[in-house]
Design a protein around this motif. Sequence first.
Motif, mmCIF file in Angstrom:
data_model
loop_
_atom_site.group_PDB
_atom_site.id
_atom_site.type_symbol
_atom_site.label_atom_id
_atom_site.label_comp_id
_atom_site.label_asym_id
_atom_site.label_seq_id
_atom_site.Cartn_x
_atom_site.Cartn_y
_atom_site.Cartn_z
ATOM 1 N N GLU A 108 0.829 -1.207 0.000
ATOM 2 C CA GLU A 108 0.000 0.000 0.000
ATOM 3 C C GLU A 108 0.866 1.261 0.000
ATOM 4 O O GLU A 108 0.538 2.255 -0.661
ATOM 5 C CB GLU A 108 -0.940 -0.010 1.202
ATOM 6 C CG GLU A 108 -2.032 -1.074 1.108
ATOM 7 C CD GLU A 108 -2.790 -1.256 2.419
ATOM 8 O OE1 GLU A 108 -3.922 -1.762 2.369
ATOM 9 O OE2 GLU A 108 -2.224 -0.912 3.489
ATOM 10 N N LEU A 109 1.970 1.210 0.751
ATOM 11 C CA LEU A 109 2.895 2.342 0.780
ATOM 12 C C LEU A 109 3.515 2.577 -0.594
ATOM 13 O O LEU A 109 3.661 3.712 -1.041
ATOM 14 C CB LEU A 109 4.004 2.091 1.810
ATOM 15 C CG LEU A 109 3.623 2.221 3.283
ATOM 16 C CD1 LEU A 109 4.755 1.713 4.164
ATOM 17 C CD2 LEU A 109 3.297 3.673 3.631
ATOM 18 N N PHE A 110 3.878 1.482 -1.257
ATOM 19 C CA PHE A 110 4.488 1.582 -2.579
ATOM 20 C C PHE A 110 3.509 2.192 -3.576
ATOM 21 O O PHE A 110 3.867 3.069 -4.366
ATOM 22 C CB PHE A 110 4.937 0.198 -3.059
ATOM 23 C CG PHE A 110 5.643 0.219 -4.381
ATOM 24 C CD1 PHE A 110 6.991 0.519 -4.452
ATOM 25 C CD2 PHE A 110 4.956 -0.035 -5.556
ATOM 26 C CE1 PHE A 110 7.650 0.560 -5.676
ATOM 27 C CE2 PHE A 110 5.594 -0.010 -6.781
ATOM 28 C CZ PHE A 110 6.951 0.289 -6.839
ATOM 29 N N ILE A 111 2.259 1.729 -3.543
ATOM 30 C CA ILE A 111 1.234 2.263 -4.451
ATOM 31 C C ILE A 111 1.003 3.749 -4.184
ATOM 32 O O ILE A 111 0.920 4.569 -5.117
ATOM 33 C CB ILE A 111 -0.083 1.479 -4.299
ATOM 34 C CG1 ILE A 111 0.101 0.039 -4.805
ATOM 35 C CG2 ILE A 111 -1.219 2.170 -5.049
ATOM 36 C CD1 ILE A 111 -1.100 -0.851 -4.570
ATOM 37 N N LYS A 112 0.899 4.100 -2.902
ATOM 38 C CA LYS A 112 0.648 5.494 -2.520
ATOM 39 C C LYS A 112 1.794 6.394 -2.984
ATOM 40 O O LYS A 112 1.570 7.486 -3.521
ATOM 41 C CB LYS A 112 0.488 5.592 -1.001
ATOM 42 C CG LYS A 112 0.028 6.961 -0.505
ATOM 43 C CD LYS A 112 -0.195 6.941 0.995
ATOM 44 C CE LYS A 112 -0.795 8.234 1.487
ATOM 45 N NZ LYS A 112 -2.163 8.460 0.979
ATOM 46 N N THR A 113 3.027 5.923 -2.807
ATOM 47 C CA THR A 113 4.187 6.719 -3.190
ATOM 48 C C THR A 113 4.305 6.827 -4.709
ATOM 49 O O THR A 113 4.675 7.884 -5.235
ATOM 50 C CB THR A 113 5.472 6.098 -2.604
ATOM 51 O OG1 THR A 113 5.304 5.860 -1.205
ATOM 52 C CG2 THR A 113 6.660 7.030 -2.786
ATOM 53 N N SER A 114 3.986 5.741 -5.413
ATOM 54 C CA SER A 114 4.021 5.762 -6.879
ATOM 55 C C SER A 114 3.004 6.759 -7.428
ATOM 56 O O SER A 114 3.279 7.489 -8.389
ATOM 57 C CB SER A 114 3.735 4.365 -7.441
ATOM 58 O OG SER A 114 4.730 3.454 -7.038
ATOM 59 N N GLN A 115 1.831 6.785 -6.819
ATOM 60 C CA GLN A 115 0.799 7.739 -7.244
ATOM 61 C C GLN A 115 1.250 9.177 -6.986
ATOM 62 O O GLN A 115 0.947 10.086 -7.772
ATOM 63 C CB GLN A 115 -0.508 7.446 -6.507
ATOM 64 C CG GLN A 115 -1.162 6.140 -6.919
ATOM 65 C CD GLN A 115 -2.356 5.777 -6.064
ATOM 66 O OE1 GLN A 115 -2.510 6.279 -4.937
ATOM 67 N NE2 GLN A 115 -3.204 4.895 -6.564
ATOM 68 N N LEU A 116 1.982 9.368 -5.891
ATOM 69 C CA LEU A 116 2.485 10.701 -5.569
ATOM 70 C C LEU A 116 3.475 11.173 -6.637
ATOM 71 O O LEU A 116 3.436 12.335 -7.056
ATOM 72 C CB LEU A 116 3.168 10.684 -4.198
ATOM 73 C CG LEU A 116 3.722 12.018 -3.682
ATOM 74 C CD1 LEU A 116 2.617 13.061 -3.580
ATOM 75 C CD2 LEU A 116 4.395 11.816 -2.317
ATOM 76 N N TRP A 117 4.330 10.264 -7.100
ATOM 77 C CA TRP A 117 5.287 10.610 -8.157
ATOM 78 C C TRP A 117 4.562 10.998 -9.444
ATOM 79 O O TRP A 117 4.907 11.978 -10.101
ATOM 80 C CB TRP A 117 6.227 9.439 -8.408
ATOM 81 C CG TRP A 117 7.037 9.579 -9.672
ATOM 82 C CD1 TRP A 117 6.811 8.973 -10.871
ATOM 83 C CD2 TRP A 117 8.206 10.400 -9.857
ATOM 84 N NE1 TRP A 117 7.750 9.348 -11.793
ATOM 85 C CE2 TRP A 117 8.622 10.227 -11.201
ATOM 86 C CE3 TRP A 117 8.932 11.258 -9.030
ATOM 87 C CZ2 TRP A 117 9.735 10.876 -11.723
ATOM 88 C CZ3 TRP A 117 10.044 11.906 -9.554
ATOM 89 C CH2 TRP A 117 10.429 11.716 -10.879
ATOM 90 N N LYS A 118 3.535 10.224 -9.791
ATOM 91 C CA LYS A 118 2.782 10.491 -11.021
ATOM 92 C C LYS A 118 2.072 11.849 -10.973
ATOM 93 O O LYS A 118 1.877 12.489 -12.005
ATOM 94 C CB LYS A 118 1.765 9.380 -11.270
ATOM 95 C CG LYS A 118 2.386 8.045 -11.630
ATOM 96 C CD LYS A 118 1.322 6.978 -11.824
ATOM 97 C CE LYS A 118 1.947 5.634 -12.154
ATOM 98 N NZ LYS A 118 0.910 4.575 -12.307
ATOM 99 N N SER A 119 1.704 12.262 -9.770
ATOM 100 C CA SER A 119 0.962 13.522 -9.636
ATOM 101 C C SER A 119 1.873 14.742 -9.550
ATOM 102 O O SER A 119 1.394 15.880 -9.543
ATOM 103 C CB SER A 119 0.068 13.476 -8.387
ATOM 104 O OG SER A 119 0.857 13.432 -7.201
ATOM 105 N N LEU A 120 3.196 14.520 -9.473
ATOM 106 C CA LEU A 120 4.130 15.654 -9.375
ATOM 107 C C LEU A 120 4.105 16.516 -10.636
ATOM 108 O O LEU A 120 3.985 15.995 -11.748
ATOM 109 C CB LEU A 120 5.558 15.148 -9.155
ATOM 110 C CG LEU A 120 5.970 14.709 -7.747
ATOM 111 C CD1 LEU A 120 7.451 14.358 -7.744
ATOM 112 C CD2 LEU A 120 5.682 15.783 -6.710
ATOM 113 N N ALA A 121 4.255 17.812 -10.457
ATOM 114 C CA ALA A 121 4.367 18.730 -11.593
ATOM 115 C C ALA A 121 5.725 18.519 -12.263
ATOM 116 O O ALA A 121 6.689 18.113 -11.610
ATOM 117 C CB ALA A 121 4.231 20.175 -11.115
#
Length: 250
Positions: free
Chosen positions: A75-88
């Motif tokens: 879950e942490l990996f998924i959450k962090t991956s989504q955070l990277w994708k949302s970066l400007a």
Amino acid sequence: MALLRMYAAKTIITGGLLRSYIDTHKVLLVACKQTIAQQLGLPEPPKRPLVPHLRFLKHYLEVNKMNFPGLTHRELFIKTSQLWKSLAPTEKEKWTCEYEKDKIIYDDRYKKYMSTLIPSQVESIRDLKEKQAKDKIRQGKRREKKKEANMLGKPRYPGNGFTLFMISLDRGETPSKDFMAGVAKLWHDLPQETKNTYHTKAKENLEQYNQELMKWEVKMLKDGRDDLVRRCKLEGELKFIAQSQKHQKQ
């Protein structure tokens, strides 16, 4: 079953056991894998810097682990991956710049490292890398064949007695390492009579599996997919089908 429940109750083990066992096995294989330098008995070369998104993941996995202690590693990996994708793009550029700076340092160190090797060592490194690249391609093809066979309904291997015992348990939030250690101890402490019930069931499952596998392979042969079957086990069936097809054409 009462005995099994008693053993299960003695542990905190709950959740998907078989998958955990497989994942743990893969982790151990990766951990034991030697580098090219280790295989050739050479000094270790400088380590490549992490590419931007992996650098970001490594940093924020630790941050999110502290901020969200209740999440599993997945879950942490998924959450962090989504955070990277949302970066400007401008934010991602910061991580790219850090990587490029480290890459310049790495390239210089690697060039100096290679200059310390004699020609035969450089050739050995090149040959081993080529071999590993070919092995990787072959492994990829085997994985694709296996995936295709599964999609075409190939029966799944049922496992042995210990596997059946593992499947009967759940893991929950127990770490994989502790989980496997607990399962192994439970199995070791089981009375032989109880173990034999798992072994007997595994033997029955194996016999059924072999029958289903043979039927599936014969079907694949008739469908012209002999690339998915064990040819050494089906030589007689192959000849029979070839002769039948020959007669049909005549």
